[in-house]
Structure formats: C-alpha cells, structure tokens
Design an enzyme around this catalytic site. Structure first.
Site, PDB file in Angstrom:
ATOM      1  N   CYS A  12       0.851  -1.184   0.000  1.00 25.63           N
ATOM      2  CA  CYS A  12       0.000   0.000   0.000  1.00 25.63           C
ATOM      3  C   CYS A  12       0.887   1.234   0.000  1.00 25.63           C
ATOM      4  O   CYS A  12       2.099   1.144   0.120  1.00 25.63           O
ATOM      5  CB  CYS A  12      -0.864   0.013   1.252  1.00 25.63           C
ATOM      6  SG  CYS A  12      -1.771  -1.511   1.503  1.00 25.63           S
ATOM      7  N   ARG A  35       1.853   1.936  -6.325  1.00 26.56           N
ATOM      8  CA  ARG A  35       2.041   0.889  -5.321  1.00 26.56           C
ATOM      9  C   ARG A  35       0.812  -0.001  -5.181  1.00 26.56           C
ATOM     10  O   ARG A  35       0.817  -0.976  -4.431  1.00 26.56           O
ATOM     11  CB  ARG A  35       2.365   1.510  -3.954  1.00 26.56           C
ATOM     12  CG  ARG A  35       3.663   2.282  -3.948  1.00 26.56           C
ATOM     13  CD  ARG A  35       3.877   2.957  -2.609  1.00 26.56           C
ATOM     14  NE  ARG A  35       4.099   1.996  -1.550  1.00 26.56           N
ATOM     15  CZ  ARG A  35       5.276   1.476  -1.237  1.00 26.56           C
ATOM     16  NH1 ARG A  35       6.347   1.837  -1.910  1.00 26.56           N
ATOM     17  NH2 ARG A  35       5.384   0.620  -0.267  1.00 26.56           N
ATOM     18  N   TRP A  73      -3.817  -1.674  -1.343  1.00 25.77           N
ATOM     19  CA  TRP A  73      -3.740  -2.843  -2.201  1.00 25.77           C
ATOM     20  C   TRP A  73      -3.991  -4.003  -1.254  1.00 25.77           C
ATOM     21  O   TRP A  73      -3.123  -4.368  -0.480  1.00 25.77           O
ATOM     22  CB  TRP A  73      -2.371  -2.926  -2.861  1.00 25.77           C
ATOM     23  CG  TRP A  73      -2.404  -3.736  -4.091  1.00 25.77           C
ATOM     24  CD1 TRP A  73      -2.862  -3.336  -5.321  1.00 25.77           C
ATOM     25  CD2 TRP A  73      -1.983  -5.081  -4.243  1.00 25.77           C
ATOM     26  NE1 TRP A  73      -2.752  -4.367  -6.204  1.00 25.77           N
ATOM     27  CE2 TRP A  73      -2.216  -5.437  -5.587  1.00 25.77           C
ATOM     28  CE3 TRP A  73      -1.440  -6.028  -3.391  1.00 25.77           C
ATOM     29  CZ2 TRP A  73      -1.926  -6.694  -6.086  1.00 25.77           C
ATOM     30  CZ3 TRP A  73      -1.151  -7.281  -3.883  1.00 25.77           C
ATOM     31  CH2 TRP A  73      -1.395  -7.609  -5.222  1.00 25.77           C
ATOM     32  N   ASN A  96       0.696  -0.011   6.189  1.00 26.12           N
ATOM     33  CA  ASN A  96       1.182  -0.806   5.062  1.00 26.12           C
ATOM     34  C   ASN A  96       1.903  -1.991   5.675  1.00 26.12           C
ATOM     35  O   ASN A  96       2.780  -1.804   6.512  1.00 26.12           O
ATOM     36  CB  ASN A  96       2.129   0.074   4.223  1.00 26.12           C
ATOM     37  CG  ASN A  96       2.854  -0.712   3.153  1.00 26.12           C
ATOM     38  OD1 ASN A  96       2.420  -1.793   2.753  1.00 26.12           O
ATOM     39  ND2 ASN A  96       3.971  -0.165   2.687  1.00 26.12           N
ATOM     40  N   GLY A  97       1.508  -3.206   5.294  1.00 27.53           N
ATOM     41  CA  GLY A  97       2.163  -4.389   5.852  1.00 27.53           C
ATOM     42  C   GLY A  97       1.138  -5.408   6.301  1.00 27.53           C
ATOM     43  O   GLY A  97      -0.026  -5.344   5.914  1.00 27.53           O
ATOM     44  N   GLU A 153      10.772 -21.275 -17.782  1.00 28.83           N
ATOM     45  CA  GLU A 153      10.530 -19.898 -17.333  1.00 28.83           C
ATOM     46  C   GLU A 153      11.680 -18.977 -17.776  1.00 28.83           C
ATOM     47  O   GLU A 153      11.438 -17.839 -18.186  1.00 28.83           O
ATOM     48  CB  GLU A 153      10.358 -19.891 -15.804  1.00 28.83           C
ATOM     49  CG  GLU A 153      10.183 -18.526 -15.168  1.00 28.83           C
ATOM     50  CD  GLU A 153       8.953 -17.740 -15.621  1.00 28.83           C
ATOM     51  OE1 GLU A 153       8.105 -18.283 -16.347  1.00 28.83           O
ATOM     52  OE2 GLU A 153       8.885 -16.555 -15.270  1.00 28.83           O
ATOM     53  N   LYS A 202      11.198 -15.717 -20.137  1.00 32.05           N
ATOM     54  CA  LYS A 202      11.637 -14.354 -19.770  1.00 32.05           C
ATOM     55  C   LYS A 202      12.418 -13.738 -20.929  1.00 32.05           C
ATOM     56  O   LYS A 202      12.212 -12.585 -21.272  1.00 32.05           O
ATOM     57  CB  LYS A 202      12.523 -14.359 -18.509  1.00 32.05           C
ATOM     58  CG  LYS A 202      11.860 -14.635 -17.177  1.00 32.05           C
ATOM     59  CD  LYS A 202      10.858 -13.618 -16.726  1.00 32.05           C
ATOM     60  CE  LYS A 202       9.535 -13.906 -17.272  1.00 32.05           C
ATOM     61  NZ  LYS A 202       8.383 -14.247 -16.651  1.00 32.05           N
ATOM     62  N   GLU A 216      10.111 -12.889 -23.875  1.00 37.38           N
ATOM     63  CA  GLU A 216       9.171 -11.808 -23.582  1.00 37.38           C
ATOM     64  C   GLU A 216       9.789 -10.427 -23.707  1.00 37.38           C
ATOM     65  O   GLU A 216       9.180  -9.529 -24.272  1.00 37.38           O
ATOM     66  CB  GLU A 216       8.641 -11.946 -22.144  1.00 37.38           C
ATOM     67  CG  GLU A 216       7.565 -12.977 -21.960  1.00 37.38           C
ATOM     68  CD  GLU A 216       7.114 -13.048 -20.503  1.00 37.38           C
ATOM     69  OE1 GLU A 216       5.904 -13.072 -20.282  1.00 37.38           O
ATOM     70  OE2 GLU A 216       7.970 -13.090 -19.591  1.00 37.38           O
ATOM     71  N   HIS A 247      16.349 -35.433 -28.826  1.00 33.53           N
ATOM     72  CA  HIS A 247      15.256 -35.832 -29.718  1.00 33.53           C
ATOM     73  C   HIS A 247      14.832 -34.690 -30.637  1.00 33.53           C
ATOM     74  O   HIS A 247      13.685 -34.634 -31.076  1.00 33.53           O
ATOM     75  CB  HIS A 247      14.063 -36.338 -28.895  1.00 33.53           C
ATOM     76  CG  HIS A 247      14.411 -37.521 -28.051  1.00 33.53           C
ATOM     77  ND1 HIS A 247      14.685 -38.764 -28.592  1.00 33.53           N
ATOM     78  CD2 HIS A 247      14.600 -37.651 -26.720  1.00 33.53           C
ATOM     79  CE1 HIS A 247      14.991 -39.603 -27.624  1.00 33.53           C
ATOM     80  NE2 HIS A 247      14.960 -38.940 -26.466  1.00 33.53           N
ATOM     81  N   LYS A 281      -0.071  -7.330 -19.256  1.00 36.04           N
ATOM     82  CA  LYS A 281       0.137  -7.846 -17.903  1.00 36.04           C
ATOM     83  C   LYS A 281      -0.992  -8.794 -17.523  1.00 36.04           C
ATOM     84  O   LYS A 281      -0.772  -9.820 -16.894  1.00 36.04           O
ATOM     85  CB  LYS A 281       0.197  -6.666 -16.927  1.00 36.04           C
ATOM     86  CG  LYS A 281       0.461  -7.069 -15.494  1.00 36.04           C
ATOM     87  CD  LYS A 281       1.884  -7.550 -15.337  1.00 36.04           C
ATOM     88  CE  LYS A 281       2.160  -8.209 -14.017  1.00 36.04           C
ATOM     89  NZ  LYS A 281       3.275  -9.143 -14.091  1.00 36.04           N
TER      90      LYS A 281
HETATM   91  C1  G6P Z   1       0.250 -12.788 -19.209  1.00 38.77           C
HETATM   92  C2  G6P Z   1       1.419 -12.140 -18.488  1.00 38.77           C
HETATM   93  C3  G6P Z   1       2.303 -13.220 -17.861  1.00 38.77           C
HETATM   94  C4  G6P Z   1       1.479 -14.100 -16.941  1.00 38.77           C
HETATM   95  C5  G6P Z   1       0.252 -14.684 -17.656  1.00 38.77           C
HETATM   96  C6  G6P Z   1      -0.690 -15.326 -16.674  1.00 38.77           C
HETATM   97  O1  G6P Z   1       0.706 -13.487 -20.305  1.00 38.77           O
HETATM   98  O2  G6P Z   1       2.173 -11.361 -19.389  1.00 38.77           O
HETATM   99  O3  G6P Z   1       3.341 -12.618 -17.126  1.00 38.77           O
HETATM  100  O4  G6P Z   1       2.277 -15.140 -16.460  1.00 38.77           O
HETATM  101  O5  G6P Z   1      -0.478 -13.648 -18.321  1.00 38.77           O
HETATM  102  O6  G6P Z   1      -1.183 -14.324 -15.844  1.00 38.77           O
HETATM  103  P1  G6P Z   1      -1.764 -14.556 -14.396  1.00 38.77           P
HETATM  104  O7  G6P Z   1      -2.109 -13.180 -13.933  1.00 38.77           O
HETATM  105  O8  G6P Z   1      -2.989 -15.415 -14.569  1.00 38.77           O
HETATM  106  O9  G6P Z   1      -0.725 -15.211 -13.592  1.00 38.77           O
END
Ligand code: G6P
Length: 615
Positions: A2, A27, A74, A104-105, A487, A491, A494, A510, A610
């Site tokens: 927050c 935030r 938040w 906040n916390g 992953e 990254k 992306e 393979h 996002k």
């Molecule tokens: C989008 C984002 C990813 C995320 C995926 C799933 O592709 O760019 O970073 O992993 O959605 O999102 P979620 O909010 O369901 O984890």
C-alpha cells in the site's frame, strides 16, 4: 503493498495528501482514504477505486486542520470495500482517544489481539488486520498519543509502516516502521511522511529513511525519532536528486528490475505467519476450511497460463515428491475446452498472479461446473479468480507492474511449497522432515539477498551483454529445474525478443540438438548436489561435442563446472526441492540485462499484456 502519505504544515492538507496519493498510486490501488483533524473533529473519508474516485467522493467536503494522512490500498486482509479501506478508526463512541491509522504491511497476530479487544467491548467494523492497531492505541490511551502508540506497537507482530493522527492531539503525527518502508520528508517548517519520497518529492527532497523498530513524532515545531524502548535516535538528512518517475520505481530504471530485487522481501511475505516450525507444518488459513477434503484427495489438477503455469509445474514436482498425490498440470486454455475428467477426490488448483486471466477463469468455472473442489493461488486480493474459487491462498507479493512476471513466480513457488508440506504432513511425512524443509524455506530470502549482491549481479550482466546479439537460445534443466528452464526461456523471449526454447535436458537429443552450433548458446541448470547432476554433465558433453557454448547455472561450491561451461551464473546451495527459488533469479537477470543491452522496452514489451482478460 500500500502507499502512505502524511503531512504536518501550513499548506492545504487535503491538496498535499491527494497529490501524494496520486504519486503513490503505482504501489497499488483498489481503494483509498484521507483523514485530517483540527482538534474539533476528525474527518475520515474513503472510497473504492482509484485516487480519482476518492477525489470525486470528497468533492465539497472540507478537511480542517494542518495535519493529515492518506492511504492507497492494495488489499491483503479483507476484500475491496469502503469499510476495509484505510484510514481505520477505533470505537466511534470512545471518549478516550479518537485516532485514525493508515498501515502498510501485515499484522500477523491481529486475530489474537482482535479477540482480546472484542472481549473488552471494542467493536470492529472491517475485516482488516489494521483496524486492531486503532483499537489497541485507543485501549492504551493514557494522556499521550505517542505513549499510546508506542505501547500498541509493542504488542504487534509482523510488518508495518503506520501513520497515526488523533482528534485529541491535533498537532501531532506519529509514524513507525517495522519491515515496511517509511521515509520522513523535511521541509521548511513542514514535515512529510511517506512510503517512499515520491509521496512528497514536489515539496521537499530532504529525507530521512526511518529504520525498522523506529518511531517518529512530528509536530509543527519539529520531529523526534526514537526506538520502541524510547531510546532517542539522531539521523542525518539526506538530499535526493532523482526525478519523480525514478522514485516511484525506488530508484530503478525499470519495474522489472525492482521486482527482481524485491524477491527476498516478497518471498518472506508469502511465508509470513504460515510456517509452524514446532510442528513441522504449514498453516494456510485461506484453505483451513477444506483441510478434511484435502487430507483424502486422490488427484490434483493444476491449471494456469504463462509464468503461473510454470510455477504449477514446479508444484507438480513438489506435491508428488512430498505428498505422493498424483498431479497433472494443464494450460487453462486447453483444460477449458477438452471436457476434463474431474472425479470425486480431485481438486483443481488454479494459479494466477492477476486473478483475472480469462482462460484461467474459464477453466475454474468449468471445474466448478463439474462439481470439483476448486482452490486458488492468487496475488490480487478480491480478484475474480480469488472470489470464485472455493478457498485459496494469497501471495502477498505486492503489485507486480512489469509485464514479465518475476516476484509472483517465486511467491507462487513458496506457497506451493507450503501447500505441499501441508498435504504431505496429513499423509505421513514426518514432523522432522517438515521442520527441515520449512527451516530451509525460511532461509531462502537470505539466500536470495546473497545471490542478488552487486558482484554477482555484475557477473550476470556481463554474460548477458556478451550474448545479447545472439538470435537463439536453448534453456535446459532436469527434474524440478525443468520448469525453471521453461521460465528462463520465456523471460528472454518476452522482453528481449530473442528466440528461446526450454527443454528437459535429456529430451534435447530428440530434436533441438540439431540446432546446436557456435551461434546458439545453451543455458543449463546444473546443481552439483542434484542426484541428476552426472546426467546433466553428460548432456553438456553432447552440446560441447557439437561446438555449442554453455552458460551454466551452478552452485558456489562447484569448482569443476568451468571445465564444461564457458560462463557460469552462480547460485547458493539450497535443498533441491527449493532450488527453483534461487535458480530462477539469475535467469530473470540474464533476460533483463540482455533486453537492456538490446534497447528493448522492458516493462511493456511489444504485443504483451500484464493481465490477459480476453481469450
Ligand atoms: C500474461 C502475463 C504473464 C502471466 C500470464 C498469466 O501473459 O504477461 O506474465 O504469467 O499472463 O497471468 P496470471 O495473472 O494469470 O498469472
């Protein structure tokens, strides 16, 4: 995560607070509030939504006095409602001390305190942990606001940055910090308090960083800082010369890097109050009502998208290894359309950072339609997925703003580890084994901090820059680090737009092995204490034999790895079950620095969103 802002001075308090809240909105914002006092009244107004919604809600209302505070929330405890928004107040009828508190916390022992205070007649109006602070200060009222706050803080366990004002002491603002950020802004005859300097940067750049365990008393005449035991503290004012945008990012150029570096903190928050070392067990209150059903589960289906799906794969290894329950991991977009079979005894676990991903939500609804028990792991409190699951566990990672998910991934794995221990303990895993794993989990934030130290970061950056112009990468891992290889490749794709594929290391022969040449580096996770290490070394030999370059993720103790790998990303040694919590970090940084070198838009990569709320 927050945002807090407080002000003592002669300017229009309402305007200073609202401006500060706008700057803190990054935030997180699901609701906000403001409080001021002139000694005659304590005005507290709150609204759901963004700061602009609060502004609309307070149009025409006058905010008296020269002292005030604001909060952008938040959610961590309790849904997004006006009652749960901050500032919080004590009992409306109190004659002792009318306070407003922004926090906040996470207060870990709030349930216990709430029960005690309810017995004493306090009436609570929200579901938050914060409200107990207001009631506790009221309870300790003894002729000094400072002393009442100090007494209350001594009862609290957990993380907090708080700001308190009261009707009875209209020239006094008290703030305190323990594990949540708090900064004092020193102006000319005026003082500010904020979660970070962006809250007041347009007014002053002279700041004092409040440290853990410190309490600040601000009046129009000045400020004092002391420890909770009243020992006075003196601290120099420092001048910051960052611009407002950079301050919002905590001095970072990109949210993604800030979030990478936040991982020691966010993983700690994911396990806070959830580790019961004595019993070697995890405590996940969000799913406590389903413990009976969980103890007789026959099968778990994990469904998610993107990075959350990769965390799900780590979860599969953990749950099968520790609890011996069969697990399948499905892309939510596939699961929703292929008539999945959900028999009695099957639980569906959906994982989502945002809690709004359309395919994951549809998978959840399909699972519910078929009568399955649906559990969730989400970051955003009150999100659609969090609301629609039968029970669930929150990550408490704070808002993740960079499109490429980083801290949510490690928090998801942390929660999956806790869940695996909980499931395993109800199926015969020994207390000692539970204790051993949980102790190692509790050490992870420290290991992450060590991993993220500047020398190591520079080493990773150098390797990333040296490879930033390559067009193809292969990422390889085995066992629980296979999903981390996926992953790592995700990254890189992306944010740097370099083509990268993740594979189980042995599967390479393979197909992908046909691509290996001098121009395609392979990133291989090779941990010396992994029982599969000799096999991974053989996979490396296969690459070397074809002229390929190797970047290895290896432990500090591995003195041999350089014989095989041209470049090494070092990680501290942790039990293999927990190793994704460290191996993921250098891969995030490798992608980050390669993308920076290529001049890419880091926080908003092309074509990505996002939160994908469309199919
Ligand atoms: C989008 C984002 C990813 C995320 C995926 C799933 O592709 O760019 O970073 O992993 O959605 O999102 P979620 O909010 O369901 O984890």
């Amino acid at each position: 995560m927050c945002g807090i802002v407080g002000y003592v001075g002669k300017k229009n308090v309402r305007d200073v607070i609202i401006e500060g809240l706008h700057r803190l909105e990054y935030r997180g914002y699901d609701s906000a509030g403001i409080a001021t006092t002139d000694g005659k009244t304590l005005v507290v107004k709150k609204a759901i939504g963004k700061i602009s919604d609060l502004e609309k809600a307070i149009q025409g209302i006058s905010f008296p006095g020269s002292i005030g505070m604001g909060h952008t929330r938040w959610a961590t405890h309790g849904g997004v409602t006006e009652a749960n928004a901050h500032p919080h107040t004590g009992c409306p009828w109190t004659k002792k001390l009318q306070v407003a508190v922004a926090h906040n916390g996470i207060i870990e022992n709030y349930r216990h305190i709430k029960t005690l205070l309810e017995k004493k007649g306090h009436m609570f109006t929200s579901e938050t942990d914060t409200e107990v602070i207001a009631h506790l200060i009221e309870e300790y009222a003894n002729g000094s606001l400072f002393e009442a706050v100090r007494a209350a803080l001594n009862d609290l366990e957990g993380a907090y940055a708080i700001v308190v004002i009261s009707k009875e002491y209209p020239h006094e603002l008290i703030a305190a910090r323990n594990q949540s950020p708090l900064v004092l802004g020193v102006g000319k005859g005026e003082y500010y308090i904020g979660s970070d300097p962006s809250a007041f940067v347009t007014h002053t750049r002279d700041v004092i960083h409040v440290e853990d365990g410190e309490i600040v008393r601000i009046t129009p005449e000045g400020y004092t800082i002391s420890l909770l035991d009243n020992t006075p503290i003196s601290r120099n004012v420092t001048h910051i010369d960052w611009d407002a945008k950079k301050i919002e990012k905590g001095g970072y150029d990109h949210y993604m890097k800030k979030e990478i570096d936040e991982q020691p903190h966010s993983t700690r928050d994911a396990m806070r109050g959830r580790i019961d070392i004595e019993n070697g067990n995890a405590r996940l209150r969000g799913i406590e009502d389903k413990l009976n059903e969980l103890s007789i589960l026959k099968r778990i289906i994990i469904t998610a998208c993107g990075t959350s799906w990769h965390a799900g794969l780590v979860g599969e290894y953990l749950i099968e290894e520790l609890a011996r329950i069969p697990v399948e991991v499905e892309y939510a977009s596939e699961f929703r359309y292929r008539s999945p079979i959900i028999e009695p005894g099957t639980a569906v676990l959906v994982i989502s950072q945002s809690g709004e991903t359309a395919d994951t939500l549809a998978a959840l609804r399909e699972a519910k339609r078929q009568g399955g028990l649906v559990l969730g792991i989400c970051n955003v409190i009150g999100s659609t997925i969090a609301r629609e699951t039968h029970s669930g566990v929150y990550l408490h990672a704070g808002p993740e703003i960079g499109v490429a998910s980083t801290k949510a991934f490690t928090s998801q794995i942390t929660v999956l580890t806790l869940l695996s221990v909980l499931l395993a303990r109800s199926r015969g895993m020994s207390q000692a084994r539970g204790q051993q794993l949980l102790k190692a989990l509790a050490d992870i934030p420290e290991k992450m901090t060590y991993l993220l130290r500047p020398e190591n970061e520079q080493a990773i950056k150098k390797i990333a820059e040296a490879h930033a112009e390559r067009n193809h990468f292969l990422y390889l891992g085995r066992g629980i680090n296979f999903p981390v290889a996926l992953e790592g490749a995700l990254k890189l794709k992306e944010i740097s737009y370099i083509h990268a594929e993740g594979y189980p290391a042995a599967e390479m022969k393979h197909g992908p092995i046909a691509l290996i040449d001098k121009k395609m580096p392979s990133v291989i996770i090779a941990l010396k204490h992994d029982p599969l290490y000799p096999k991974i070394i053989s996979n490396m030999e296969e690459i070397l034999a074809r002229g390929g370059d190797i970047i290895a993720v290896a432990t500090e103790e591995d003195g041999e790895i350089e014989k095989k790998a041209k470049h090494v990303l070092r990680v501290p040694t942790v039990p293999i079950e927990l190793s994704p919590l460290v191996t993921a970090l250098p891969l995030q940084m490798l992608a980050y620095y390669a993308a920076v070198k290529r001049g890419c838009e880091i926080d908003q990569p092309r074509n990505l969103a996002k939160s994908v709320t469309v199919e």
